[in-house]
Enzyme design. Sequence first.
Site, PDB file in Angstrom:
ATOM      1  N   GLU A 248     -40.913  17.718  22.057  1.00 17.35           N
ATOM      2  CA  GLU A 248     -41.072  18.174  20.790  1.00 17.35           C
ATOM      3  C   GLU A 248     -41.198  16.839  19.720  1.00 17.35           C
ATOM      4  OE1 GLU A 248     -37.983  20.486  19.430  1.00 17.35           O
ATOM      5  OE2 GLU A 248     -39.025  20.979  17.476  1.00 17.35           O
TER       6      GLU A 248
ATOM      7  N   LYS B 195     -44.511  20.874  22.124  1.00 19.04           N
ATOM      8  CA  LYS B 195     -43.911  21.755  20.906  1.00 19.04           C
ATOM      9  C   LYS B 195     -44.266  20.856  19.793  1.00 19.04           C
ATOM     10  CE  LYS B 195     -39.891  23.809  19.234  1.00 19.04           C
ATOM     11  NZ  LYS B 195     -38.748  24.910  19.332  1.00 19.04           N
TER      12      LYS B 195
HETATM   13  P1  13P Z   1     -37.754  25.983  14.010  1.00 20.28           P
HETATM   14  O1  13P Z   1     -38.750  26.903  14.429  1.00 20.28           O
HETATM   15  O2  13P Z   1     -36.953  26.848  13.095  1.00 20.28           O
HETATM   16  O3  13P Z   1     -38.543  25.100  13.434  1.00 20.28           O
HETATM   17  O4  13P Z   1     -37.078  25.529  15.063  1.00 20.28           O
HETATM   18  C1  13P Z   1     -37.785  25.071  16.411  1.00 20.28           C
HETATM   19  C2  13P Z   1     -36.903  24.063  17.015  1.00 20.28           C
HETATM   20  O5  13P Z   1     -36.597  24.320  18.112  1.00 20.28           O
HETATM   21  C3  13P Z   1     -36.484  22.850  16.168  1.00 20.28           C
HETATM   22  O6  13P Z   1     -35.988  21.981  17.183  1.00 20.28           O
END
Ligand code: 13P
Length: 328
Positions: A174, A217
């Site tokens: 991510e 992500k």
């Molecule tokens: P949000 O969808 O609230 O951005 O959270 C996703 C997430 O896992 C952030 O690390």
Amino acid sequence: MIDLNQITKQLVAPKKGILAADESLKTMTKRLSSIGVESTLENRSMWRQIMVETEGIENYISGIILYDETLRNPLSNGKMIADILKEKGILVGIKTDEGTYKFNNHEETFTLGLDNLEKKYEEYKKMGAVFAKWRAVYKVGDDLPSKEARVANAIGLTQYALITQRAGLVPIVEPEVLVLEGDHDIETSEEATEEVLEDVFKWLERFNVDFSGMLLKPNMVLAGKESKNQPTIEEIAQKTVKVLKKTVPEEVPGIVFLSGGLSPDEATEYLKKMNEMYKNDLPWQLSYSYGRALQQEGLKAWSGKPENISQAQKVFIERCKKVSEARG
Ligand code: 13P
């Protein structure tokens, strides 16, 4: 031998996606305080219990990312959350990063948590986890994200992905560019996101991370909240997919977006538009791993009151269904 590709496919199966319920202690305290609820272990667990006990959640949610304390402690009914998820056929994920470390005059960060990661996985696997998540954060601004932030975080994400796959879990990689913060236009976000993803995949490739056994992500490509030039939904869909096509290898089975501060409706509509416009031309699945966009309405409906639980579950499952439908 654990088949990582099989797990990724299960996570991005048609009509399903991931629920991010892995808020750190600090973040969860903020979320609970927004509804006037004290941040005790009991209250933090209760909200997560309400979500996982929602009837039919398994129709829309393939996996849930948890925070250490939720995986480790029994819920108020005495059950372990991993057992409830197993009964429902939902895969267990674990957040493994430990927050960020500031540098560049406190303007930027890299992510901590690699120490003892291999050892931690031995325990997490015993507790039922089959996938993991690690978040790197990048700011958009004059000369930001810097080369240093991009390289440091790309290498961090790569080391995490490598260690996670060796341990037999699927890594969700991510790299979150904070595209909504500021007054920049969508082109600035496009450039920043492209540069970040380019570096991430360059390093993942150099270290031979198995693309078929991971998920990406990312953020969507958006204008800053304060920008005077707000793009149309079509532009958002077009620019987001363009950047992903340029940077994400075909072997990656799925892209699971974060919601990053978008409203539940925005996060739903943007995903829907991308799938409407491009679904049949893409090598990977376009799905979700939303935190706030999935939880926000249900959390508010609950507001910490036992008598609101069934209404909260109703609101929560309605949102899960809408987001699932956005997969097309
Ligand atoms: P949000 O969808 O609230 O951005 O959270 C996703 C997430 O896992 C952030 O690390």
